[in-house]
Design an enzyme around this catalytic site. Structure first.
Site, PDB file in Angstrom:
ATOM      1  N   ASP A  63       0.873  -1.168   0.000  1.00  0.00           N
ATOM      2  CA  ASP A  63       0.000   0.000   0.000  1.00  0.00           C
ATOM      3  C   ASP A  63       0.922   1.234   0.000  1.00  0.00           C
ATOM      4  O   ASP A  63       2.131   1.111   0.193  1.00  0.00           O
ATOM      5  CB  ASP A  63      -0.888  -0.052   1.261  1.00  0.00           C
ATOM      6  CG  ASP A  63      -1.716   1.190   1.447  1.00  0.00           C
ATOM      7  OD1 ASP A  63      -2.392   1.607   0.489  1.00  0.00           O
ATOM      8  OD2 ASP A  63      -1.679   1.767   2.550  1.00  0.00           O
ATOM      9  N   ASP A  65      -0.262   5.180   1.008  1.00  0.00           N
ATOM     10  CA  ASP A  65      -0.570   6.141   2.079  1.00  0.00           C
ATOM     11  C   ASP A  65      -0.581   5.461   3.446  1.00  0.00           C
ATOM     12  O   ASP A  65      -1.259   4.451   3.646  1.00  0.00           O
ATOM     13  CB  ASP A  65      -1.937   6.793   1.832  1.00  0.00           C
ATOM     14  CG  ASP A  65      -1.916   7.758   0.660  1.00  0.00           C
ATOM     15  OD1 ASP A  65      -0.940   8.516   0.532  1.00  0.00           O
ATOM     16  OD2 ASP A  65      -2.877   7.757  -0.135  1.00  0.00           O
TER      17      ASP A  65
END
Length: 317
Positions: A63, A65
């Site tokens: 991922d 953020d």
């Protein structure tokens, strides 16, 4: 006289486990107070198996953020790729206000441990759709994105350069799977000088008209809890990831655990979860879901240590 040698009767699997325990190199970072593991033995065995297979069989799926970027710095939240767009070069004050209202409404739902994923799904679609509609109304200029990133307080986690550079040096593909804004994400890693050729990105990309004005977002909406569908739909397209059955997966949400669902015939998957917020409420759930949980750890120390171990040549095939 007959002599009995006890270890002869020990199952082969147990003998191998004992042998691995004797010759394995300790990873001190796994003993940090911020590290939680449900089954440390299994984690170490998985790392050892990945090392034996070598870097040529490894891929990293992450991922972006609050996983590759910091969650906070000096007590202040670090902006996500969506929040970086909160800049007067790009959007007006009214849009900022509306985006913050949406954040205050939907983010608590996203991280609410008492709600099921099924409950959250339509609400996440609602949140992302409303934000994207607001951004499209602002007629954002493509040529201003770089300056907005430069002026933002976006920060990758401490140790990010070692992480990106080691993967590039060992030709290990890094698939960044983000529910953020792909154009902004690319600019963040470009400005940090780690956008190497081995980096692949699946995200929400802006669609600009011929004059460079935002008119829509491309393709299927990616949000926190539909990454499985994205993983499956993109799997066949990313040929560089084929034939790499070992996966190191990094995320900060339970929805990130599905990012490896598109991997063909996986052998070893090691998952690392960054628990950034509402620690006590979500600790048990994260420990039961991820192999390794990093509590309020703003560094890449643990992933870097594991990668260093996997990519070391000792005992590799």
């Amino acid at each position: 006289m007959i002599y009995h040698v006890p270890w002869i009767y020990t199952p082969v699997r147990t003998v191998l486990a004992i042998w691995h325990q004797l010759i394995k190199t300790e990873i001190p970072e796994l003993s940090k107070c911020s590290v939680l593991m449900r089954e440390r033995g299994r984690v170490e065995e998985t790392i050892y198996a990945m090392q034996r297979a070598g870097a040529g069989n490894l891929q990293v799926i992450s991922d972006f953020d609050m996983t590759l970027t910091r969650f906070a710095h000096n007590g202040k939240r670090v902006p996500t790729t969506h929040n970086i767009l909160d800049n007067r070069l790009l959007i007006n004050e009214d849009c900022t206000k509306k985006m913050r209202e949406l954040m205050n409404t939907y983010y608590p739902i996203e991280i609410d441990a008492s709600r099921s994923v099924e409950e959250k799904l339509p609400l996440m679609v609602e949140w992302w759709t409303k934000v994207h509609e607001l951004l499209i109304q602002q007629r954002i200029r493509k040529d201003m994105l770089s300056q907005a990133v430069k002026e933002s307080s976006a920060m990758l986690r401490d140790g990010y350069k070692v992480f990106f550079d080691r993967l590039a040096e060992n030709q290990v593909p890094l698939l960044i799977f983000s529910a953020g804004v792909g154009d902004v994400l690319e600019e963040v890693i470009r400005q940090n000088r780690v956008f190497h050729p081995n980096v692949h990105i699946i995200s929400n990309y802006m669609d600009f008209d011929h004059t460079g004005i935002l008119q829509a977002f491309k393709g299927q909406l990616i949000h926190t809890f539909n990454k499985r569908e994205g993983a499956l739909s993109h799997a066949a397209c990313l040929r560089e990831l084929q034939g790499r059955p070992n996966v190191l997966l990094l995320g900060d949400s339970l929805g990130d655990l599905t990012m490896a669902d598109g991997v063909s015939e996986p052998q070893n998957i090691l998952t690392i979860g960054f628990l950034n917020d509402q620690v006590e409420e979500r600790k048990e759930l994260y420990v039961n879901s991820f192999d390794i949980v990093l509590v309020k750890d703003e560094t890449m120390d643990v992933p870097n240590a594991i990668l260093g171990h996997i990519t070391s040549s000792r005992d590799s095939k």
